[in-house]
Design a protein around this motif. Structure first.
Motif, mmCIF file in Angstrom:
data_model
loop_
_atom_site.group_PDB
_atom_site.id
_atom_site.type_symbol
_atom_site.label_atom_id
_atom_site.label_comp_id
_atom_site.label_asym_id
_atom_site.label_seq_id
_atom_site.Cartn_x
_atom_site.Cartn_y
_atom_site.Cartn_z
ATOM 1 N N ALA A 9 29.535 38.705 51.384
ATOM 2 C CA ALA A 9 29.470 37.350 50.822
ATOM 3 C C ALA A 9 30.872 36.751 50.705
ATOM 4 O O ALA A 9 31.860 37.456 50.491
ATOM 5 C CB ALA A 9 28.799 37.380 49.452
ATOM 6 N N ALA A 10 30.949 35.448 50.848
ATOM 7 C CA ALA A 10 32.221 34.737 50.684
ATOM 8 C C ALA A 10 32.671 34.834 49.227
ATOM 9 O O ALA A 10 31.842 35.003 48.333
ATOM 10 C CB ALA A 10 32.048 33.264 51.082
ATOM 11 N N PRO A 11 33.963 34.732 48.968
ATOM 12 C CA PRO A 11 34.433 34.795 47.580
ATOM 13 C C PRO A 11 33.920 33.600 46.779
ATOM 14 O O PRO A 11 33.615 32.543 47.337
ATOM 15 C CB PRO A 11 35.959 34.765 47.705
ATOM 16 C CG PRO A 11 36.231 34.223 49.059
ATOM 17 C CD PRO A 11 35.044 34.538 49.911
ATOM 18 N N ALA A 12 33.840 33.786 45.469
ATOM 19 C CA ALA A 12 33.430 32.705 44.574
ATOM 20 C C ALA A 12 34.499 31.624 44.581
ATOM 21 O O ALA A 12 35.615 31.822 45.087
ATOM 22 C CB ALA A 12 33.231 33.256 43.163
ATOM 23 N N GLU A 13 34.165 30.494 43.998
ATOM 24 C CA GLU A 13 35.130 29.393 43.950
ATOM 25 C C GLU A 13 36.377 29.806 43.174
ATOM 26 O O GLU A 13 36.335 30.682 42.316
ATOM 27 C CB GLU A 13 34.497 28.151 43.313
ATOM 28 C CG GLU A 13 34.195 28.308 41.831
ATOM 29 C CD GLU A 13 33.566 27.070 41.223
ATOM 30 O OE1 GLU A 13 34.308 26.287 40.608
ATOM 31 O OE2 GLU A 13 32.348 26.913 41.359
ATOM 32 N N THR A 14 37.499 29.201 43.503
ATOM 33 C CA THR A 14 38.773 29.484 42.856
ATOM 34 C C THR A 14 38.727 29.005 41.408
ATOM 35 O O THR A 14 38.214 27.932 41.112
ATOM 36 C CB THR A 14 39.915 28.770 43.600
ATOM 37 O OG1 THR A 14 39.936 29.243 44.958
ATOM 38 C CG2 THR A 14 41.258 29.035 42.944
ATOM 39 N N ILE A 15 39.250 29.851 40.509
ATOM 40 C CA ILE A 15 39.347 29.478 39.097
ATOM 41 C C ILE A 15 40.794 29.583 38.656
ATOM 42 O O ILE A 15 41.605 30.257 39.302
ATOM 43 C CB ILE A 15 38.452 30.368 38.203
ATOM 44 C CG1 ILE A 15 38.885 31.839 38.276
ATOM 45 C CG2 ILE A 15 36.986 30.210 38.560
ATOM 46 C CD1 ILE A 15 38.208 32.745 37.253
ATOM 47 N N ALA A 16 41.095 28.967 37.540
ATOM 48 C CA ALA A 16 42.437 29.050 36.966
ATOM 49 C C ALA A 16 42.602 30.408 36.282
ATOM 50 O O ALA A 16 41.627 30.989 35.781
ATOM 51 C CB ALA A 16 42.642 27.923 35.963
ATOM 52 N N PHE A 17 43.818 30.905 36.238
ATOM 53 C CA PHE A 17 44.085 32.189 35.592
ATOM 54 C C PHE A 17 43.655 32.151 34.136
ATOM 55 O O PHE A 17 43.139 33.131 33.602
ATOM 56 C CB PHE A 17 45.568 32.554 35.722
ATOM 57 C CG PHE A 17 45.875 33.940 35.243
ATOM 58 C CD1 PHE A 17 45.437 35.044 35.950
ATOM 59 C CD2 PHE A 17 46.586 34.139 34.068
ATOM 60 C CE1 PHE A 17 45.701 36.335 35.510
ATOM 61 C CE2 PHE A 17 46.858 35.416 33.625
ATOM 62 C CZ PHE A 17 46.416 36.523 34.337
ATOM 63 N N ASP A 18 43.847 31.026 33.471
ATOM 64 C CA ASP A 18 43.427 30.890 32.069
ATOM 65 C C ASP A 18 41.926 31.090 31.919
ATOM 66 O O ASP A 18 41.466 31.617 30.911
ATOM 67 C CB ASP A 18 43.836 29.533 31.497
ATOM 68 C CG ASP A 18 45.338 29.440 31.244
ATOM 69 O OD1 ASP A 18 46.012 30.492 31.217
ATOM 70 O OD2 ASP A 18 45.835 28.314 31.077
ATOM 71 N N ASP A 19 41.144 30.676 32.920
ATOM 72 C CA ASP A 19 39.698 30.908 32.871
ATOM 73 C C ASP A 19 39.395 32.400 32.951
ATOM 74 O O ASP A 19 38.523 32.905 32.242
ATOM 75 C CB ASP A 19 38.981 30.170 34.004
ATOM 76 C CG ASP A 19 38.997 28.667 33.809
ATOM 77 O OD1 ASP A 19 39.036 28.201 32.654
ATOM 78 O OD2 ASP A 19 38.982 27.953 34.832
ATOM 79 N N PHE A 20 40.102 33.115 33.799
ATOM 80 C CA PHE A 20 39.916 34.563 33.894
ATOM 81 C C PHE A 20 40.224 35.239 32.569
ATOM 82 O O PHE A 20 39.515 36.159 32.142
ATOM 83 C CB PHE A 20 40.794 35.140 35.008
ATOM 84 C CG PHE A 20 40.809 36.643 35.021
ATOM 85 C CD1 PHE A 20 39.705 37.360 35.468
ATOM 86 C CD2 PHE A 20 41.917 37.339 34.576
ATOM 87 C CE1 PHE A 20 39.710 38.755 35.470
ATOM 88 C CE2 PHE A 20 41.929 38.726 34.578
ATOM 89 C CZ PHE A 20 40.828 39.428 35.019
ATOM 90 N N LEU A 21 41.282 34.792 31.893
ATOM 91 C CA LEU A 21 41.675 35.408 30.630
ATOM 92 C C LEU A 21 40.627 35.228 29.537
ATOM 93 O O LEU A 21 40.607 35.981 28.566
ATOM 94 C CB LEU A 21 43.018 34.849 30.163
ATOM 95 C CG LEU A 21 44.223 35.253 31.022
ATOM 96 C CD1 LEU A 21 45.479 34.566 30.521
ATOM 97 C CD2 LEU A 21 44.389 36.761 31.064
ATOM 98 N N LYS A 22 39.733 34.267 29.696
ATOM 99 C CA LYS A 22 38.670 34.063 28.711
ATOM 100 C C LYS A 22 37.624 35.163 28.763
ATOM 101 O O LYS A 22 36.903 35.389 27.790
ATOM 102 C CB LYS A 22 37.997 32.708 28.934
ATOM 103 C CG LYS A 22 38.888 31.524 28.639
ATOM 104 C CD LYS A 22 38.166 30.230 28.981
ATOM 105 C CE LYS A 22 39.094 29.039 28.838
ATOM 106 N NZ LYS A 22 38.420 27.785 29.251
ATOM 107 N N VAL A 23 37.525 35.852 29.893
ATOM 108 C CA VAL A 23 36.559 36.937 30.040
ATOM 109 C C VAL A 23 37.192 38.206 29.470
ATOM 110 O O VAL A 23 38.197 38.693 29.979
ATOM 111 C CB VAL A 23 36.161 37.155 31.514
ATOM 112 C CG1 VAL A 23 35.142 38.280 31.626
ATOM 113 C CG2 VAL A 23 35.613 35.871 32.114
#
Length: 123
Positions: A9-23
């Motif tokens: 599968a293709a990669p998911a849409e690009t997110i900001a690093f700050d969004d990753f840090l929320k997980v």
């Protein structure tokens, strides 16, 4: 929630690093594992110890294809601990255990290679 386990599968849409840090992804040790009767896919009810900051959380894991309950107890695994609780059948899941699907769709748990403190956050 359906997650795509297809390696092609293709990669998911690009997110900001700050969004990753929320997980909030933490490691915990499975202290109890029992068969979850009535699940659509072979699953276990897991009780996972994330250490004193988070405590123990329940999770439903579709991992029965590759693991036996007794093999999971004492195993460190990764989970998302800041999702809201989710009803899965008759059980409530308080965290999302993380794993990867193989060619047959069987889930392999995401686990550290060497022991780390329970509650350690993915860095």
């Amino acid at each position: 929630m359906h997650l795509d386990h297809d390696a092609a599968a293709a990669p998911a849409e690009t997110i900001a690093f700050d969004d990753f840090l929320k997980v909030d992804i933490r490691v915990g040790t499975v202290v109890e594992a029992t068969a979850y009767e009535g699940a659509r896919k072979p699953s276990y009810k897991l009780l996972i110890d994330f250490g004193p900051g988070i405590g123990t959380r329940k999770s439903i894991g579709q991992v029965a294809a590759l693991y036996e309950c007794e093999d999971l107890v004492g195993k460190q695994i990764a989970a998302v601990v800041n999702f809201p609780p989710r009803q899965i059948g008759k059980a409530m899941s308080e965290c999302l255990t993380l794993g990867f699907g193989d060619e047959e769709g069987r889930i392999t748990l995401f686990s550290p290679d060497t022991p780390v403190p329970n509650g350690a956050r993915l860095a």
